[in-house]
Design a protein around this motif. Structure first.
Motif, PDB file in Angstrom:
ATOM      1  N   VAL A  87      23.391  19.239 -14.325  1.00 27.38           N
ATOM      2  CA  VAL A  87      22.216  18.411 -14.573  1.00 27.38           C
ATOM      3  C   VAL A  87      22.661  17.158 -15.312  1.00 27.38           C
ATOM      4  O   VAL A  87      23.317  17.247 -16.352  1.00 27.38           O
ATOM      5  CB  VAL A  87      21.151  19.139 -15.420  1.00 27.38           C
ATOM      6  N   THR A  88      22.312  15.988 -14.772  1.00 30.01           N
ATOM      7  CA  THR A  88      22.646  14.716 -15.428  1.00 30.01           C
ATOM      8  C   THR A  88      21.394  13.850 -15.498  1.00 30.01           C
ATOM      9  O   THR A  88      20.421  14.071 -14.766  1.00 30.01           O
ATOM     10  CB  THR A  88      23.735  13.941 -14.663  1.00 30.01           C
ATOM     11  N   THR A  89      21.432  12.856 -16.363  1.00 29.89           N
ATOM     12  CA  THR A  89      20.305  11.935 -16.476  1.00 29.89           C
ATOM     13  C   THR A  89      20.798  10.535 -16.804  1.00 29.89           C
ATOM     14  O   THR A  89      21.899  10.355 -17.331  1.00 29.89           O
ATOM     15  CB  THR A  89      19.309  12.404 -17.567  1.00 29.89           C
ATOM     16  N   ARG A  90      19.973   9.554 -16.478  1.00 25.71           N
ATOM     17  CA  ARG A  90      20.239   8.170 -16.857  1.00 25.71           C
ATOM     18  C   ARG A  90      18.902   7.446 -16.982  1.00 25.71           C
ATOM     19  O   ARG A  90      17.897   7.857 -16.395  1.00 25.71           O
ATOM     20  CB  ARG A  90      21.114   7.461 -15.822  1.00 25.71           C
ATOM     21  N   SER A  91      18.910   6.386 -17.776  1.00 25.80           N
ATOM     22  CA  SER A  91      17.710   5.563 -17.953  1.00 25.80           C
ATOM     23  C   SER A  91      17.623   4.580 -16.803  1.00 25.80           C
ATOM     24  O   SER A  91      18.624   4.018 -16.362  1.00 25.80           O
ATOM     25  CB  SER A  91      17.771   4.826 -19.288  1.00 25.80           C
ATOM     26  N   GLU A 147      15.794   9.070 -14.906  1.00 26.75           N
ATOM     27  CA  GLU A 147      16.167   9.721 -13.652  1.00 26.75           C
ATOM     28  C   GLU A 147      16.978  10.969 -13.964  1.00 26.75           C
ATOM     29  O   GLU A 147      17.987  10.920 -14.665  1.00 26.75           O
ATOM     30  CB  GLU A 147      16.981   8.773 -12.776  1.00 26.75           C
ATOM     31  N   LEU A 148      16.519  12.092 -13.445  1.00 26.26           N
ATOM     32  CA  LEU A 148      17.185  13.372 -13.605  1.00 26.26           C
ATOM     33  C   LEU A 148      17.813  13.764 -12.278  1.00 26.26           C
ATOM     34  O   LEU A 148      17.151  13.729 -11.241  1.00 26.26           O
ATOM     35  CB  LEU A 148      16.163  14.435 -14.030  1.00 26.26           C
ATOM     36  N   ASN A 149      19.095  14.113 -12.285  1.00 26.46           N
ATOM     37  CA  ASN A 149      19.755  14.609 -11.074  1.00 26.46           C
ATOM     38  C   ASN A 149      20.263  16.016 -11.317  1.00 26.46           C
ATOM     39  O   ASN A 149      20.997  16.275 -12.278  1.00 26.46           O
ATOM     40  CB  ASN A 149      20.928  13.693 -10.688  1.00 26.46           C
ATOM     41  N   SER A 162       0.805  -1.214   0.000  1.00 25.76           N
ATOM     42  CA  SER A 162       0.000   0.000   0.000  1.00 25.76           C
ATOM     43  C   SER A 162       0.835   1.260   0.000  1.00 25.76           C
ATOM     44  O   SER A 162       0.338   2.349  -0.251  1.00 25.76           O
ATOM     45  CB  SER A 162      -0.937   0.004   1.213  1.00 25.76           C
ATOM     46  N   LEU A 163       2.133   1.159   0.302  1.00 27.67           N
ATOM     47  CA  LEU A 163       2.992   2.336   0.364  1.00 27.67           C
ATOM     48  C   LEU A 163       3.360   2.802  -1.024  1.00 27.67           C
ATOM     49  O   LEU A 163       3.599   1.998  -1.911  1.00 27.67           O
ATOM     50  CB  LEU A 163       4.280   1.997   1.136  1.00 27.67           C
ATOM     51  N   PRO A 164       3.460   4.134  -1.234  1.00 26.38           N
ATOM     52  CA  PRO A 164       3.876   4.630  -2.537  1.00 26.38           C
ATOM     53  C   PRO A 164       5.338   4.319  -2.791  1.00 26.38           C
ATOM     54  O   PRO A 164       6.152   4.240  -1.860  1.00 26.38           O
ATOM     55  CB  PRO A 164       3.654   6.156  -2.417  1.00 26.38           C
ATOM     56  N   ALA A 165       5.675   4.096  -4.063  1.00 28.00           N
ATOM     57  CA  ALA A 165       7.069   3.816  -4.415  1.00 28.00           C
ATOM     58  C   ALA A 165       7.916   5.050  -4.188  1.00 28.00           C
ATOM     59  O   ALA A 165       7.565   6.150  -4.597  1.00 28.00           O
ATOM     60  CB  ALA A 165       7.143   3.383  -5.874  1.00 28.00           C
ATOM     61  N   LEU A 166       9.029   4.886  -3.525  1.00 27.77           N
ATOM     62  CA  LEU A 166       9.919   6.008  -3.248  1.00 27.77           C
ATOM     63  C   LEU A 166      10.787   6.305  -4.450  1.00 27.77           C
ATOM     64  O   LEU A 166      11.192   5.415  -5.181  1.00 27.77           O
ATOM     65  CB  LEU A 166      10.811   5.687  -2.044  1.00 27.77           C
ATOM     66  N   ALA A 167      11.088   7.602  -4.652  1.00 29.22           N
ATOM     67  CA  ALA A 167      11.989   7.989  -5.728  1.00 29.22           C
ATOM     68  C   ALA A 167      13.403   7.573  -5.369  1.00 29.22           C
ATOM     69  O   ALA A 167      13.740   7.379  -4.204  1.00 29.22           O
ATOM     70  CB  ALA A 167      11.931   9.507  -5.930  1.00 29.22           C
ATOM     71  N   VAL A 207      19.969  19.454  -3.982  1.00 26.07           N
ATOM     72  CA  VAL A 207      19.986  18.265  -4.828  1.00 26.07           C
ATOM     73  C   VAL A 207      18.543  17.892  -5.147  1.00 26.07           C
ATOM     74  O   VAL A 207      17.764  17.578  -4.239  1.00 26.07           O
ATOM     75  CB  VAL A 207      20.709  17.088  -4.152  1.00 26.07           C
ATOM     76  N   ASP A 208      18.179  17.947  -6.417  1.00 25.28           N
ATOM     77  CA  ASP A 208      16.875  17.499  -6.894  1.00 25.28           C
ATOM     78  C   ASP A 208      17.053  16.212  -7.692  1.00 25.28           C
ATOM     79  O   ASP A 208      17.865  16.161  -8.618  1.00 25.28           O
ATOM     80  CB  ASP A 208      16.225  18.553  -7.804  1.00 25.28           C
ATOM     81  N   THR A 209      16.317  15.172  -7.337  1.00 21.11           N
ATOM     82  CA  THR A 209      16.275  13.936  -8.117  1.00 21.11           C
ATOM     83  C   THR A 209      14.844  13.740  -8.593  1.00 21.11           C
ATOM     84  O   THR A 209      13.932  13.630  -7.766  1.00 21.11           O
ATOM     85  CB  THR A 209      16.738  12.727  -7.295  1.00 21.11           C
ATOM     86  N   LEU A 210      14.657  13.724  -9.904  1.00 23.04           N
ATOM     87  CA  LEU A 210      13.325  13.632 -10.493  1.00 23.04           C
ATOM     88  C   LEU A 210      13.216  12.359 -11.311  1.00 23.04           C
ATOM     89  O   LEU A 210      14.031  12.118 -12.208  1.00 23.04           O
ATOM     90  CB  LEU A 210      13.065  14.844 -11.384  1.00 23.04           C
ATOM     91  N   ASN A 211      12.250  11.527 -10.970  1.00 21.12           N
ATOM     92  CA  ASN A 211      11.977  10.319 -11.740  1.00 21.12           C
ATOM     93  C   ASN A 211      10.762  10.570 -12.622  1.00 21.12           C
ATOM     94  O   ASN A 211       9.712  10.996 -12.136  1.00 21.12           O
ATOM     95  CB  ASN A 211      11.724   9.133 -10.807  1.00 21.12           C
ATOM     96  N   THR A 212      10.912  10.320 -13.908  1.00 21.53           N
ATOM     97  CA  THR A 212       9.891  10.688 -14.868  1.00 21.53           C
ATOM     98  C   THR A 212       9.875   9.703 -16.032  1.00 21.53           C
ATOM     99  O   THR A 212      10.864   9.018 -16.292  1.00 21.53           O
ATOM    100  CB  THR A 212      10.146  12.113 -15.396  1.00 21.53           C
TER     101      THR A 212
END
Length: 287
Positions: A134-138, A144-146, A15-20, A162-167
């Protein structure tokens, strides 16, 4: 009844949301000022130097991204240099694709970054005492954006955001990819950026920068150019070859019969630690 109690921890976990993904490790000695995780829409991502027009400041290249954002603001220890912090995070993010980076006055106005982009006034510093990366990886079917912004504030407490964005949004803008593909193709062989795979299928729209630049290769160079798709999905070599052939077929259908596109399976080491699908090119007998 006993069986139900045994299942409760498992059901609760579901039931817990997936963590980034947590992003890069904090700088040694840094302390957390604040940390949050939330879903965001139209996250403002600046990928260029700043531009001034009619009294307004903005990034010459900006994008809006949707996803799950993990944001952490740190206080940095006293007595450190900008170079020391930047080199640490570069090492943390090594192997990821660099979308944009700057340091010092090349980043432009610190006031712009702190207030207009991040909305955190405590990040304002002298323009020469800032850095941005700004970096990214698949990461499977996600990207994933860092993003790291460093602000050394003199006698006040220096900070790093530090911003980490999963999209699921593609993070490689077509114009940037075309420039990077063009630069890569100046060599005789290597990995080509910009091939985006979603659910095992070539995303032609997200891969438009790569496709357009390959289609722009001259006829004489095209005769010496071979493209090899390497897929690393699956536990058996037959799986990786089947995956590679499927993607190679899709790429051939987009580029046309004038291009040599082959399937290579997992016969060479992957392009990065994430073992994502890659596109290798070779000019024979040379560029």
């Amino acid at each position: 009844m006993t069986r139900i109690f045994r299942l409760l921890p498992f059901l609760f976990a579901l039931s817990l949301p997936a963590l980034a993904d947590p992003g890069p490790e904090p700088f040694p000695g840094a302390t957390i000022v604040e940390s949050s995780q939330r879903d965001v829409s139209r996250y403002r991502l600046v990928l260029s130097e700043l531009k001034h027009q009619q009294g307004d400041t903005f990034g010459e290249t900006e994008r809006r991204i949707n996803g799950t954002l993990q944001r952490t603001l740190y206080d940095l220890p006293n007595g450190i240099s900008l170079t020391e912090v930047v080199n640490y995070y570069r090492q943390q993010l090594s192997g990821q694709h660099v979308l944009y980076q700057c340091a010092g006055i090349d980043c432009g106005s610190s006031h712009f970054w702190a207030n207009d982009v991040f909305g955190i006034a405590r990040l304002v510093s002298r323009d020469k005492d800032q850095a941005y990366m700004v970096t990214t990886r698949s990461n499977g079917d996600r990207n994933e954006l860092n993003l790291v912004y460093v602000s050394l504030r003199g006698g006040r407490q220096s900070k790093v955001l530090v911003d980490t964005l999963n999209t699921q949004d593609p993070l490689l803008a077509g114009a940037n990819v075309r420039s990077e593909v063009r630069h890569a193709l100046a060599a005789s062989s290597g990995w080509l950026p910009g091939m985006v795979i979603n659910n095992g299928i070539l995303d032609t729209q997200a891969s438009a920068g790569l496709i357009e630049e390959l289609q722009a290769v001259s006829a004489s160079a095209r005769q010496r150019l071979s493209l090899v798709v390497h897929c690393y999905e699956g536990a058996r070599m037959a799986d990786t070859l089947a995956c590679s052939e499927t993607l190679a077929k899709q790429l051939r259908s987009v580029l046309g019969d004038r291009y040599q596109v082959m399937a290579g399976g997992a016969l060479i080491p992957p392009p990065d630690a994430a073992s994502r699908t890659g596109l290798w090119f070779v000019f024979w007998p040379g560029r």
